[in-house]
Design a protein around this motif. Structure first.
Motif: not given
Length: 233
Positions: A132-136, A168-172, A174-187
């Motif tokens: 499943k997709r990861l969330g907040a 969408a909640q997970g992305i929101s 992610l953008n609240k974090s003050t740490y540089p964070m990157i989400n990679l989607v690997v099938s």
């Protein structure tokens, strides 16, 4: 530094296994159940490690997942020098570089303590091989991991790797974090032939990359959006 850190905090039974091929060979010898979630999760982590090394210029990567990984599956370094050199070749409208960009702290800049793009950037990776997709909630947990280890925000990038994009909640979040964070989607990885043979596995492709606001600012001027797009399938 990385290996001293590993010896204290991240010991794993597979720590001495260097790559995915060695891991599968070990599994064949020990007749590991290839349908178990542990096997599938560990295989995914080793595959991600291989992907980062071959496509994203990661180096000195060590898989440290396991019961005592303290929220970290892979740790190592990110050589940003090739990306910087390539960005200089890209013909485009000149970008305004953020004041937070690493380019303001490299040798030759006015920084009192210059940062080496090839040796000083740390990569911290967490893999979530879920259906499943990861969330907040998962992103908040990841932020807690970074706070716990007290990584240097200026020199550290956290990668959250999963088979599906964040909600969408997970992305929101992610953008609240003050740490540089990157989400990679690997099938997801799939295999109907020989589970112990890495060459017979299919999938595992880098399909999308999302930078949070902090990572976007830190990598301002590198044109990573343009460069990583060419790596996705």
């Amino acid at each position: 530094m990385i290996h001293r850190l590993l010896s204290r905090r991240y010991y794993s039974s597979t720590q001495l296994v260097g790559d995915v091929g060695q891991y599968l060979k070990q599994c064949r010898i020990n007749e590991v159940n290839t349908n178990s979630t542990v096997f599938r999760g560990t295989l995914y982590e080793f595959h991600v490690k291989h992907l980062l090394e071959t496509k994203l210029q990661a180096k000195n990567m060590v898989r440290c997942g396991g019961a005592y990984d303290n929220g970290i599956d892979i740790i190592g370094q990110w050589d940003l020098t090739p990306f910087y050199k390539e960005s200089l070749k890209i013909n485009s409208i000149e970008q305004k570089i953020s004041s937070s960009s690493l380019l303001n702290y490299t040798a030759g800049s006015s920084a009192k303590r210059p940062i080496s793009l090839s040796d000083d950037i740390q990569l911290v990776v967490q893999c979530k091989n879920t259906k499943k997709r990861l969330g907040a909630a998962e992103v908040r947990q990841l932020s807690g991991t970074l706070e716990y280890h007290k990584f240097n925000k200026k020199k550290t990038f956290m990668l959250m790797v999963s088979p599906h994009p964040l909600t969408a909640q997970g992305i929101s979040q992610l953008n609240k974090s003050t740490y540089p964070m990157i989400n990679l989607v690997v099938s997801p990885l799939k295999n109907k032939i020989d589970h112990y043979d890495y060459a017979s596995w299919e999938g595992g492709n880098l399909s999308s990359v999302y930078f949070n606001l902090a990572a976007t600012k830190r990598l301002s001027g590198f044109r990573m959006d343009h460069q990583l797009l060419s790596l996705t399938n």
